[in-house]
Design an enzyme around this catalytic site. Structure first.
Site, PDB file in Angstrom:
ATOM      1  N   HIS A   4     -27.964   8.134 -58.795  1.00 40.61           N
ATOM      2  CA  HIS A   4     -26.909   8.672 -57.916  1.00 40.61           C
ATOM      3  C   HIS A   4     -25.906   7.572 -57.547  1.00 40.61           C
ATOM      4  CE1 HIS A   4     -28.402  12.739 -56.604  1.00 40.61           C
ATOM      5  NE2 HIS A   4     -29.442  12.284 -57.268  1.00 40.61           N
TER       6      HIS A   4
ATOM      7  N   GLU B 299     -23.053   7.728 -56.317  1.00 37.42           N
ATOM      8  CA  GLU B 299     -22.293   8.029 -55.096  1.00 37.42           C
ATOM      9  C   GLU B 299     -23.037   7.577 -53.837  1.00 37.42           C
ATOM     10  OE1 GLU B 299     -24.144  10.089 -56.691  1.00 37.42           O
ATOM     11  OE2 GLU B 299     -25.064  11.524 -55.309  1.00 37.42           O
TER      12      GLU B 299
ATOM     13  N   CYS C 194     -27.459  12.546 -62.673  1.00 42.40           N
ATOM     14  CA  CYS C 194     -28.810  13.080 -62.423  1.00 42.40           C
ATOM     15  C   CYS C 194     -28.926  14.531 -62.927  1.00 42.40           C
ATOM     16  CB  CYS C 194     -29.161  12.917 -60.957  1.00 42.40           C
ATOM     17  SG  CYS C 194     -30.932  12.832 -60.717  1.00 42.40           S
TER      18      CYS C 194
HETATM   19  N1  GLN Z   1     -35.084  16.709 -60.539  1.00 36.72           N
HETATM   20  C1  GLN Z   1     -33.787  17.290 -60.646  1.00 36.72           C
HETATM   21  C2  GLN Z   1     -33.700  18.202 -61.885  1.00 36.72           C
HETATM   22  O1  GLN Z   1     -34.562  18.188 -62.687  1.00 36.72           O
HETATM   23  C3  GLN Z   1     -32.689  16.237 -60.714  1.00 36.72           C
HETATM   24  C4  GLN Z   1     -32.738  15.402 -59.459  1.00 36.72           C
HETATM   25  C5  GLN Z   1     -31.409  14.898 -58.989  1.00 36.72           C
HETATM   26  O2  GLN Z   1     -30.330  15.346 -59.398  1.00 36.72           O
HETATM   27  N2  GLN Z   1     -31.487  13.975 -58.065  1.00 36.72           N
HETATM   28  O3  GLN Z   1     -32.766  18.937 -62.023  1.00 36.72           O
END
Ligand code: GLN
Length: 196
Positions: A173, A175, A82
């Site tokens: 995610h 995890e 992410c």
């Molecule tokens: N929206 C976050 C970003 O732009 C990422 C979201 C996440 O890691 N769950 O950094």
């Protein structure tokens, strides 16, 4: 090589680091929480967790952490999830921001609806064992992949789990699911690079 001989760091400046560490331990690896640049030495691999990529970048401005980490991810196995995927990407859009630029993808931040949007999907993958549960939280979208990037799973047309040499990235995610196959896949990669 057994997982017990692998030491994998989890960047612990912010975000979902402890659950990653617990999953690595469950799979038999040594997990180390990384808070300072000098702790990167001696790691066989590293996870850059989810969180807020802009906040990561602020923390990384201190003590030459950005530069040390940039050198690490150029050669050492690294899995970005992410926000971590955003940090690894060559190009970041909406808005453009600094990144390590090692993974040949373009990502668009917060691309699946509103900032607070979260979704859980069961998605086919080329990793053995059937579809994977994927938890998306304010997820980025991979809108371009370079020729060296292998796509391990997609959501609609967009890749969500990719691999490129010593790098892996997920826009969700892993995890937060009980399925450990993605972390095992990363440990297998770490182990292959350690043997080289
Ligand atoms: N929206 C976050 C970003 O732009 C990422 C979201 C996440 O890691 N769950 O950094």
């Amino acid at each position: 090589m057994s997982e017990g001989s692998l030491t994998v760091g989890v960047l612990a400046l912010q975000g979902a680091f402890d659950v990653h560490a617990a999953m690595l331990k469950q799979l038999g690896a040594h997990a180390q929480l990384i808070r300072r640049p000098e702790q990167l030495g001696g790691l066989d691999g590293l996870i850059l967790p989810g969180g807020e990529s802009t906040t990561f970048l602020k923390h990384l401005e201190r003590d030459g952490f950005f530069e040390t980490l940039a050198a690490f991810v150029r050669t050492k196995p690294t899995f970005g999830t992410c926000a971590g995927c955003i940090l690894l990407a060559r190009d970041v859009e909406r808005p453009a921001q600094r990144s390590f630029g090692v993974l040949d993808v373009t990502v668009e931040r917060n691309a699946y609806g509103r900032q607070i949007d979260s979704t859980i999907l069961l998605t086919p993958t080329s990793i053995a064992g059937g579809p994977l549960e994927m938890v998306f939280i304010r997820a980025p979208k991979i809108t371009r992949t370079g020729p060296e990037v292998d796509i391990l799973a997609s959501r609609a047309e967009a890749p969500v789990l990719v691999e490129q040499g010593h790098l892996m990235a997920a826009t969700f995610h892993p995890e937060l699911s009980t399925d450990t196959r993605i972390h095992q896949h990363f440990l297998d990669l770490v182990s292959r690079y350690k043997l080289q």
